[in-house]
Structures are given as structure tokens and as C-alpha cells.
Design a protein around this motif. Structure first.
Motif, short mmCIF file in Angstrom:
data_model
loop_
_atom_site.label_atom_id
_atom_site.label_comp_id
_atom_site.label_asym_id
_atom_site.label_seq_id
_atom_site.Cartn_x
_atom_site.Cartn_y
_atom_site.Cartn_z
N SER A 224 0.83 -1.21 0.00
CA SER A 224 0.00 0.00 0.00
C SER A 224 0.86 1.25 0.00
O SER A 224 0.58 2.22 -0.72
N TYR A 225 1.91 1.24 0.78
CA TYR A 225 2.83 2.38 0.80
C TYR A 225 3.53 2.52 -0.55
O TYR A 225 3.61 3.62 -1.12
N LEU A 226 4.03 1.43 -1.08
CA LEU A 226 4.80 1.47 -2.32
C LEU A 226 3.97 1.95 -3.51
O LEU A 226 4.48 2.63 -4.40
N THR A 227 2.69 1.60 -3.53
CA THR A 227 1.86 1.94 -4.68
C THR A 227 1.05 3.22 -4.49
O THR A 227 0.49 3.74 -5.46
N ILE A 228 0.98 3.73 -3.25
CA ILE A 228 0.17 4.91 -2.99
C ILE A 228 0.98 6.07 -2.42
O ILE A 228 0.94 7.19 -2.93
N GLU A 229 1.74 5.82 -1.37
CA GLU A 229 2.44 6.90 -0.67
C GLU A 229 3.79 7.25 -1.28
O GLU A 229 4.21 8.40 -1.26
N LEU A 230 4.49 6.25 -1.78
CA LEU A 230 5.83 6.47 -2.33
C LEU A 230 5.75 7.28 -3.63
O LEU A 230 5.02 6.91 -4.56
N HIS A 231 6.50 8.36 -3.69
CA HIS A 231 6.46 9.22 -4.88
C HIS A 231 7.51 8.83 -5.92
O HIS A 231 7.33 9.12 -7.10
N GLY A 232 8.57 8.20 -5.49
CA GLY A 232 9.66 7.91 -6.41
C GLY A 232 9.63 6.50 -6.97
O GLY A 232 8.57 5.89 -7.14
N SER A 233 10.81 5.99 -7.23
CA SER A 233 10.97 4.68 -7.85
C SER A 233 10.70 3.57 -6.82
O SER A 233 11.15 3.65 -5.68
N ILE A 234 9.98 2.56 -7.23
CA ILE A 234 9.75 1.40 -6.36
C ILE A 234 11.03 0.56 -6.33
O ILE A 234 11.58 0.24 -7.40
N PRO A 235 11.55 0.24 -5.16
CA PRO A 235 12.79 -0.53 -5.09
C PRO A 235 12.73 -1.79 -5.95
O PRO A 235 11.76 -2.54 -5.91
N VAL A 236 13.78 -2.00 -6.72
CA VAL A 236 13.81 -3.11 -7.68
C VAL A 236 13.59 -4.45 -7.00
O VAL A 236 12.88 -5.33 -7.53
N GLU A 237 14.17 -4.63 -5.81
CA GLU A 237 14.06 -5.92 -5.14
C GLU A 237 12.64 -6.23 -4.66
O GLU A 237 12.28 -7.39 -4.42
N LEU A 238 11.81 -5.18 -4.54
CA LEU A 238 10.44 -5.38 -4.07
C LEU A 238 9.44 -5.52 -5.21
O LEU A 238 8.32 -6.02 -5.01
N ARG A 239 9.83 -5.11 -6.41
CA ARG A 239 8.89 -5.12 -7.53
C ARG A 239 8.30 -6.50 -7.81
O ARG A 239 7.07 -6.63 -7.97
N PRO A 240 9.10 -7.57 -7.85
CA PRO A 240 8.51 -8.88 -8.15
C PRO A 240 7.51 -9.34 -7.08
O PRO A 240 6.62 -10.14 -7.36
N LEU A 241 7.67 -8.85 -5.86
CA LEU A 241 6.80 -9.26 -4.76
C LEU A 241 5.44 -8.58 -4.81
O LEU A 241 4.49 -9.05 -4.18
N ILE A 242 5.35 -7.50 -5.55
CA ILE A 242 4.09 -6.74 -5.63
C ILE A 242 3.06 -7.44 -6.52
O ILE A 242 1.85 -7.28 -6.33
N ILE A 304 -2.97 9.87 -6.52
CA ILE A 304 -1.59 9.48 -6.82
C ILE A 304 -1.12 10.05 -8.15
O ILE A 304 0.09 10.09 -8.42
N GLY A 305 -2.05 10.49 -8.98
CA GLY A 305 -1.69 11.09 -10.25
C GLY A 305 -1.41 10.05 -11.33
O GLY A 305 -1.16 8.87 -11.06
N HIS A 306 -1.42 10.51 -12.58
CA HIS A 306 -1.26 9.62 -13.73
C HIS A 306 0.13 8.99 -13.77
O HIS A 306 0.28 7.81 -14.14
N GLU A 307 1.14 9.74 -13.39
CA GLU A 307 2.52 9.24 -13.47
C GLU A 307 2.71 8.00 -12.59
O GLU A 307 3.22 6.97 -13.04
N ARG A 308 2.30 8.09 -11.34
CA ARG A 308 2.46 6.94 -10.44
C ARG A 308 1.51 5.81 -10.80
O ARG A 308 1.80 4.64 -10.57
N TRP A 309 0.36 6.14 -11.37
CA TRP A 309 -0.56 5.14 -11.87
C TRP A 309 0.13 4.28 -12.94
O TRP A 309 0.08 3.04 -12.89
N LEU A 310 0.79 4.95 -13.89
CA LEU A 310 1.51 4.21 -14.94
C LEU A 310 2.68 3.42 -14.36
O LEU A 310 2.95 2.30 -14.78
N ARG A 311 3.36 4.00 -13.38
CA ARG A 311 4.48 3.30 -12.71
C ARG A 311 4.00 1.97 -12.13
O ARG A 311 4.61 0.92 -12.33
N ASN A 312 2.89 2.03 -11.42
CA ASN A 312 2.37 0.83 -10.75
C ASN A 312 1.92 -0.22 -11.74
O ASN A 312 2.16 -1.43 -11.55
N ILE A 313 1.25 0.23 -12.81
CA ILE A 313 0.76 -0.73 -13.80
C ILE A 313 1.93 -1.37 -14.55
O ILE A 313 1.89 -2.56 -14.88
#
Length: 361
Positions: A224-242, A304-313
């Protein structure tokens, strides 16, 4: 204003009745002494578990001392409102998402709860004022430095589960909390005991192991933090776990035994909009910013805005490579965003494409 004990007792009962009329499932009342929670809050902050959420530390003792936040406060009227869409088999449905489907937290599929609860809490405050005249109060819905779970626990709405959310024997945890801080010395309700026992389903199922100990969540690892609160890059090591969780995560609630008692919403604001319970990520990725803003009008997702929306998807589509490696439609959708003006978006798009290339090879 001076009211007799009997008048205050009668008013308390009336407030709880009015609360049901306003769409709340339950209303309870507590004093505002949170001294027992201050040390835990400070330890959590000192450990850095709040991540980039600087606002969690910005208000000093006001978060645990409501009377400093709103001078004159002596009681909190704590309210819960169910948000579960009307479905008896919701838990089974949530476990059946396909890898290319966007998983959006249940609470975010309908109207923005901030607006819904704030409006209805104001209605409740207006009813009180109509009964007794002007009084000092302030309405809150996850919108100010208020320890709402601690206050709700003290009021007896439930107990804090090992995932740190409030749990109710009658309703699980699929509800929102809201408060009215008041200057009325209303009679207080008794808290309830903790009923988690030895269960640690929430700890075991957390995809990123963010629940580092019972009642302790490291937000920096929480989906929830990584996809909503975090403004920057999602840590690479956590991406596969999401996985394909593109906005929030319900896993700790989905597998909690108490949520077999979760109750459906009585207001229609939280019914699913725009097919967000089964939307395909390739379609969501292709939304322009104008489309995103239009489709998410009145939704909590919009913030979260369009930018982070695209990041998450992008992360979700990258993870789809595990079972859909090299899928032409996914690769084409990702490739169409390679020239996006945002560095953040391009970084995650490139990562996602690499997952598909690597899976093929």
C-alpha cells in the motif's frame, strides 16, 4: 456549556442512534488520553518505518494528544463505516484475479471515502448542534494528525490486529474510521479485548513481509505504501513481490479469519466503478492523463496522479511475465509508453519489458 450527567447520557445514546441514520455501522465514545500509545508511535518513527511519510512525524505530540490539536477536546466520537461491496463471496472472488488483471484495494474501487465520511460525520455533528446548540468540535477522516486506530480501540470499536488495523468480532476489518473531537464530557464506552490469539495469518501472507513483528508494520515494504504513498521509484528488489497489485493491498485482510464476518456497505458510494474489480492492466496503461483524471473523478486513486498510476501498472505488467512471458499485447502496450516524458514511468516500463525478454530467453 454545562449539561447534567443524565442529559449527557441521553445525548450519547441519541448520537449512536443518529450515527446509524447517517450510514455508520457503529458509534462509540472515548476520552482522549493516548499516553499509553506515545512510546510506541515514537519507536515506530525512530525505526524509520514511516518511510517518506514525513507528515507522520511533522506534528510532534499533537498526533497522540488530541487536546493539543483541537484545544478544549475532552472526548472523541469514533465511528466506523463498512465499505465492502455487496457480495457474499468477495473473498473467493479476490483470490481469482488473473495475472493480467489489475488488483485494486477493495476500499478504492468506489467513491473517495474521505468525502463520504466527512460529509456524514458533519451531518452527525449538525444533529448534535440542533439538539443542544453550538458546541466545540472538529471532524476528521484520515485527514489530520489523529491516531484514529488508537482512539477507536479505546472507544471499544475493536482491537488492533497484528497487521496494525482495527478488528471487530462483528465486522472484521473491512471498514473506514472517522472521528469527531468534541468538548462535551460524554460518558465513555469500554474497550474490548484482543482476540487474535496465536493466529498470524496476516504476517504469513504479507507478500513483502512488511509486518516485521506482531503489531509492527514497516511501511517501506508495504505494498500500500509502495503503490500509494511512495512518490519515487519502487525498489527493484520489491517489484517482483508486488505482483499485479497496482493500488494498495488487501492480503492481510483477505486471509484474516475475522473477515468471514465482514459486513457489506449500507451506502452505495462504495460500489465498484468503471469495472475496477476486474480491469485489465493493458487497458489501464493506455489511458491518457485526461482519461485517467476523468475516469478517477471522485475516486481516492486520483490523488496518486497519472505518473504513479503508470508506474504501478508497469510493475504489474512486468510481473505478468512469470506466466504470460512475451505476451504480444502486453509487450505492445508497454512499448507504447517507452517515450513517455516522465523518467519515473520510462524506468518502470523498461524494467517491465526486460522481465518479458528475460522470461522468453
Amino acid at each position: 456549556m454545562s449539561l447534567s450527567e443524565q442529559v449527557l447520557a441521553d445525548l450519547s445514546a441519541q448520537i449512536k442512534s443518529w450515527g446509524k441514520e447517517c450510514g455508520f455501522a457503529e458509534i462509540r465514545i472515548a476520552d482522549v488520553d493516548l499516553s499509553h500509545a506515545e512510546a510506541g508511535l515514537q519507536a515506530w518513527l525512530d525505526a524509520g518505518y514511516h518511510g517518506d511519510m514525513a507528515y507522520m512525524a511533522a506534528h510532534g505530540t499533537k498526533r497522540s494528544r488530541p487536546a493539543e490539536l483541537v484545544p478544549g477536546t475532552v472526548r472523541v466520537i469514533s465511528a466506523r463505516m463498512n465499505y465492502l461491496p455487496s457480495s457474499e463471496s468477495w473473498r473467493e472472488a479476490e483470490k481469482q484475479h488473473t495475472p493480467d488483471t489489475a488488483v485494486i484495494s477493495l476500499y478504492a474501487r468506489g467513491r473517495d471515502y474521505h468525502k463520504v465520511l466527512r460529509s456524514r460525520l458533519q451531518q452527525l455533528a449538525d444533529k448534535i448542534a440542533a439538539q443542544i446548540g453550538e458546541f466545540g468540535y472538529r471532524v476528521f477522516t484520515d485527514s489530520a494528525p489523529v491516531m484514529e486506530v488508537a482512539l477507536a480501540e479505546k472507544a471499544g470499536l475493536g482491537w488492533r490486529g497484528k497487521h496494525s488495523l482495527l478488528l471487530s468480532r462483528e465486522a472484521g476489518s473491512m471498514f473506514f474510521l472517522g472521528e469527531i473531537l468534541v468538548d462535551l464530557p460524554l460518558p465513555v464506552d469500554e474497550p474490548v479485548g484482543n482476540h487474535c490469539g496465536q493466529c498470524q495469518s496476516c504476517i504469513d501472507v504479507c507478500p513483502t513481509k512488511a509486518i516485521v513483528a506482531p503489531f509492527q508494520v514497516d511501511a517501506r515494504r508495504c505494498v500500500s505504501y509502495l503503490t500509494i504513498e511512495l512518490h519515487g521509484s519502487i525498489p527493484v528488489e520489491l517489484r517482483p513481490l508486488i505482483g499485479n497489485r497496482v493500488y494498495g493491498c488487501d492480503d492481510c485482510q483477505l486471509f484474516c479469519p475475522w473477515n468471514k464476518f465482514a459486513q457489506s456497505a449500507v451506502v452505495d458510494d462504495f460500489e465498484v466503478r468503471h469495472g475496477l474489480d476486474h480491469a485489465r492492466m493493458v487497458h489501464l496503461l493506455l489511458w491518457s492523463e485526461a482519461q485517467f483524471l476523468r475516469m478517477m473523478e471522485g475516486s481516492p486513486i486520483r490523488r496518486i496522479g497519472h505518473e504513479r498510476w503508470l508506474r504501478n501498472i508497469a510493475v504489474g505488467l512486468g510481473n505478468a511475465a512469470v506466466t504470460m512471458r512475451g505476451d504480444p499485447e502486453i509487450v505492445a502496450a508497454l512499448s507504447s509508453r517507452l517515450e513517455h516524458p516522465s523518467d519515473l514511468v520510462r524506468e518502470h516500463i523498461q524494467w517491465a519489458l526486460v522481465q518479458h525478454v528475460s522470461a522468453i530467453n
